[in-house]
Design a protein around this motif. Structure first.
Motif, PDB file in Angstrom:
ATOM      1  N   ALA A   1       0.756  -0.944  -0.016  1.00  0.00           N
ATOM      2  CA  ALA A   1      -0.027  -0.233  -0.103  1.00  0.00           C
ATOM      3  C   ALA A   1       0.885   1.374  -0.034  1.00  0.00           C
ATOM      4  CB  ALA A   1      -0.838  -0.075   1.125  1.00  0.00           C
ATOM      5  N   ILE A   2       0.465   2.010  -0.731  1.00  0.00           N
ATOM      6  CA  ILE A   2       0.963   3.625  -0.640  1.00  0.00           C
ATOM      7  C   ILE A   2       0.129   4.234   0.116  1.00  0.00           C
ATOM      8  CG2 ILE A   2      -0.126   4.339  -2.745  1.00  0.00           C
ATOM      9  CD1 ILE A   2       2.342   5.679  -3.533  1.00  0.00           C
ATOM     10  N   SER A   3       0.918   5.285   0.998  1.00  0.00           N
ATOM     11  CA  SER A   3       0.245   6.110   1.917  1.00  0.00           C
ATOM     12  C   SER A   3      -0.742   7.124   1.217  1.00  0.00           C
ATOM     13  CB  SER A   3       1.151   6.778   2.783  1.00  0.00           C
ATOM     14  OG  SER A   3       2.126   7.613   2.106  1.00  0.00           O
ATOM     15  N   ASN A   4      -1.462   7.696   1.815  1.00  0.00           N
ATOM     16  CA  ASN A   4      -2.393   8.695   1.174  1.00  0.00           C
ATOM     17  C   ASN A   4      -1.546  10.034   0.711  1.00  0.00           C
ATOM     18  OD1 ASN A   4      -4.743   7.273   0.969  1.00  0.00           O
ATOM     19  ND2 ASN A   4      -5.486   8.173   2.882  1.00  0.00           N
ATOM     20  N   GLU A   5      -0.570  10.326   1.675  1.00  0.00           N
ATOM     21  CA  GLU A   5       0.347  11.499   1.857  1.00  0.00           C
ATOM     22  C   GLU A   5       1.313  11.356   0.544  1.00  0.00           C
ATOM     23  OE1 GLU A   5       4.198  12.991   4.552  1.00  0.00           O
ATOM     24  OE2 GLU A   5       2.225  12.903   5.308  1.00  0.00           O
ATOM     25  N   ASP A   6       1.874  10.092   0.511  1.00  0.00           N
ATOM     26  CA  ASP A   6       2.761   9.734  -0.802  1.00  0.00           C
ATOM     27  C   ASP A   6       1.954   9.860  -2.140  1.00  0.00           C
ATOM     28  OD1 ASP A   6       4.814   9.383   0.795  1.00  0.00           O
ATOM     29  OD2 ASP A   6       4.708   7.259   0.839  1.00  0.00           O
ATOM     30  N   LEU A   7       0.602   9.321  -1.997  1.00  0.00           N
ATOM     31  CA  LEU A   7      -0.219   9.430  -3.356  1.00  0.00           C
ATOM     32  C   LEU A   7      -0.283  10.870  -3.499  1.00  0.00           C
ATOM     33  CD1 LEU A   7      -1.660   8.036  -5.247  1.00  0.00           C
ATOM     34  CD2 LEU A   7      -3.657   7.686  -3.954  1.00  0.00           C
ATOM     35  N   GLU A   8      -0.879  11.707  -2.727  1.00  0.00           N
ATOM     36  CA  GLU A   8      -1.235  13.030  -3.040  1.00  0.00           C
ATOM     37  C   GLU A   8       0.080  13.764  -3.525  1.00  0.00           C
ATOM     38  OE1 GLU A   8      -3.643  15.927  -3.705  1.00  0.00           O
ATOM     39  OE2 GLU A   8      -4.222  14.031  -2.753  1.00  0.00           O
ATOM     40  N   LYS A   9       1.468  13.483  -2.788  1.00  0.00           N
ATOM     41  CA  LYS A   9       2.456  14.304  -3.369  1.00  0.00           C
ATOM     42  C   LYS A   9       2.772  13.670  -4.952  1.00  0.00           C
ATOM     43  CE  LYS A   9       7.487  14.746  -2.180  1.00  0.00           C
ATOM     44  NZ  LYS A   9       8.403  14.072  -1.259  1.00  0.00           N
ATOM     45  N   LEU A  10       2.337  12.607  -5.122  1.00  0.00           N
ATOM     46  CA  LEU A  10       2.635  12.137  -6.711  1.00  0.00           C
ATOM     47  C   LEU A  10       1.822  12.881  -7.455  1.00  0.00           C
ATOM     48  CD1 LEU A  10       4.449  10.070  -8.644  1.00  0.00           C
ATOM     49  CD2 LEU A  10       2.713   8.444  -7.898  1.00  0.00           C
ATOM     50  N   ARG A  11       0.506  12.750  -6.960  1.00  0.00           N
ATOM     51  CA  ARG A  11      -0.414  13.549  -7.786  1.00  0.00           C
ATOM     52  C   ARG A  11      -0.141  15.030  -8.123  1.00  0.00           C
ATOM     53  NH1 ARG A  11      -5.569  11.207  -4.765  1.00  0.00           N
ATOM     54  NH2 ARG A  11      -5.846   9.495  -5.709  1.00  0.00           N
ATOM     55  N   ASP A  12       0.533  15.712  -7.120  1.00  0.00           N
ATOM     56  CA  ASP A  12       0.952  16.965  -7.232  1.00  0.00           C
ATOM     57  C   ASP A  12       1.877  17.150  -8.147  1.00  0.00           C
ATOM     58  OD1 ASP A  12      -1.132  17.918  -5.569  1.00  0.00           O
ATOM     59  OD2 ASP A  12       0.261  18.082  -4.078  1.00  0.00           O
ATOM     60  N   GLU A  13       3.017  16.173  -7.916  1.00  0.00           N
ATOM     61  CA  GLU A  13       4.191  16.057  -9.042  1.00  0.00           C
ATOM     62  C   GLU A  13       3.577  16.092 -10.423  1.00  0.00           C
ATOM     63  OE1 GLU A  13       6.999  13.291  -7.530  1.00  0.00           O
ATOM     64  OE2 GLU A  13       7.271  14.603  -5.521  1.00  0.00           O
ATOM     65  N   LEU A  14       2.752  14.917 -10.641  1.00  0.00           N
ATOM     66  CA  LEU A  14       2.309  14.685 -11.942  1.00  0.00           C
ATOM     67  C   LEU A  14       1.670  15.982 -12.580  1.00  0.00           C
ATOM     68  CD1 LEU A  14       1.283  11.014 -11.521  1.00  0.00           C
ATOM     69  CD2 LEU A  14       3.241  12.073 -12.971  1.00  0.00           C
ATOM     70  N   ARG A  15       0.898  16.573 -11.797  1.00  0.00           N
ATOM     71  CA  ARG A  15      -0.072  17.879 -12.206  1.00  0.00           C
ATOM     72  C   ARG A  15       0.898  19.043 -12.720  1.00  0.00           C
ATOM     73  NH1 ARG A  15      -3.705  17.453  -7.160  1.00  0.00           N
ATOM     74  NH2 ARG A  15      -5.245  16.091  -7.876  1.00  0.00           N
ATOM     75  N   GLU A  16       2.050  19.123 -11.894  1.00  0.00           N
ATOM     76  CA  GLU A  16       2.775  20.203 -11.882  1.00  0.00           C
ATOM     77  C   GLU A  16       3.899  20.038 -13.508  1.00  0.00           C
ATOM     78  OE1 GLU A  16       4.987  23.836 -11.922  1.00  0.00           O
ATOM     79  OE2 GLU A  16       3.200  22.964 -10.769  1.00  0.00           O
ATOM     80  N   GLU A  17       3.876  18.614 -13.626  1.00  0.00           N
ATOM     81  CA  GLU A  17       4.597  18.225 -14.911  1.00  0.00           C
ATOM     82  C   GLU A  17       3.940  18.426 -15.901  1.00  0.00           C
ATOM     83  OE1 GLU A  17       6.644  14.109 -16.670  1.00  0.00           O
ATOM     84  OE2 GLU A  17       6.723  14.321 -14.525  1.00  0.00           O
ATOM     85  N   LEU A  18       2.670  18.233 -16.033  1.00  0.00           N
ATOM     86  CA  LEU A  18       1.730  18.216 -17.001  1.00  0.00           C
ATOM     87  C   LEU A  18       1.501  19.540 -17.500  1.00  0.00           C
ATOM     88  CD1 LEU A  18      -0.155  16.829 -18.926  1.00  0.00           C
ATOM     89  CD2 LEU A  18      -2.070  16.815 -17.045  1.00  0.00           C
ATOM     90  N   ARG A  19       1.160  20.557 -16.419  1.00  0.00           N
ATOM     91  CA  ARG A  19       1.008  21.873 -16.527  1.00  0.00           C
ATOM     92  C   ARG A  19       2.079  22.516 -17.201  1.00  0.00           C
ATOM     93  NH1 ARG A  19       2.449  26.519 -14.754  1.00  0.00           N
ATOM     94  NH2 ARG A  19       3.945  25.828 -13.127  1.00  0.00           N
ATOM     95  N   ARG A  20       3.337  22.124 -16.828  1.00  0.00           N
ATOM     96  CA  ARG A  20       4.740  22.675 -17.500  1.00  0.00           C
ATOM     97  C   ARG A  20       4.896  22.242 -18.872  1.00  0.00           C
ATOM     98  NH1 ARG A  20       9.175  21.100 -12.811  1.00  0.00           N
ATOM     99  NH2 ARG A  20       8.748  23.142 -11.377  1.00  0.00           N
ATOM    100  N   GLU A  21       4.374  20.961 -19.333  1.00  0.00           N
ATOM    101  CA  GLU A  21       4.334  20.452 -20.541  1.00  0.00           C
ATOM    102  C   GLU A  21       3.503  21.039 -21.546  1.00  0.00           C
ATOM    103  OE1 GLU A  21       3.929  16.183 -22.868  1.00  0.00           O
ATOM    104  OE2 GLU A  21       4.942  16.300 -20.717  1.00  0.00           O
TER     105      GLU A  21
END
Length: 186
Positions: free
Chosen positions: A8-28
């Motif tokens: 299992a991945i923690s909710n905190e880690d999952l949220e951090k991963l989502r934020d990183e992906l959102r930021e990467e997508l926004r930049r792209e």
């Protein structure tokens, strides 16, 4: 047998991963990179008027555009520095471009007509300065730079404060591109 907790991945880690992906997508999608990787061409330009001439400064350097509050004169300051004022809780010095460029005293002329005087707060390096302008004409991307007009070696004209000339996309009028770094030396 593996436990559910090990996979299992923690909710905190999952949220951090989502934020990183959102930021990467926004930049792209927006063509943006980290601040240090972005060049001036990635930012729009602020085109402003000053005594009937259009000037441009890259928005990378502009923190805000404001109406100047109370101006406190500083004894023995050069004529093109009318004093200091407050911007977002910080005291900054003012620069009157009209006076600096030999076009008259903007503060006196404007105060006679209207109490509202506009400034762009520009930051270069670690210095913030309020630059007094007549009006903001537009915010746009400028890509038509004219070579061999202004410059130390190839241009016909040299200027400490203007680094190049450009034309706006829809209008064929010249825009003098301000060198914001030169304002640190004043």
């Amino acid at each position: 047998m593996c436990s559910d907790n090990a996979n299992a991945i923690s909710n905190e880690d999952l949220e951090k991963l989502r934020d990183e992906l959102r930021e990467e997508l926004r930049r792209e999608l927006l063509g943006e990179g980290p601040e240090e990787e972005r060049s001036e061409k990635d930012y729009p330009w602020i085109v402003f008027g000053l005594d009937g001439t259009e000037y441009g400064v890259n928005s990378k350097y502009v923190l805000s555009i404001e109406i100047i509050g109370e101006i406190t004169p500083v004894v023995d300051a050069p004529g093109h520095c009318p004093g200091i004022t407050q911007s977002r809780g910080v005291m900054i010095d003012l620069l009157d471009l009209r006076r600096l460029f030999g076009l008259g005293d903007y503060i006196s002329a404007k105060k006679a007509d209207d109490d509202r005087v506009m400034m762009m707060v520009i930051e270069t390096g670690d210095k913030k300065r309020g630059v007094i302008v007549d009006e903001i004409v537009s915010v746009e991307y400028i890509t038509n730079f004219i070579e061999d007009v202004i410059g130390e070696t190839t241009g016909n004209i040299t200027s400490q404060y203007i680094r190049e000339v450009a034309t706006r996309e829809k209008l064929d009028s010249p825009v003098l591109i301000l060198n914001p770094e030169s304002l640190n030396t004043i």
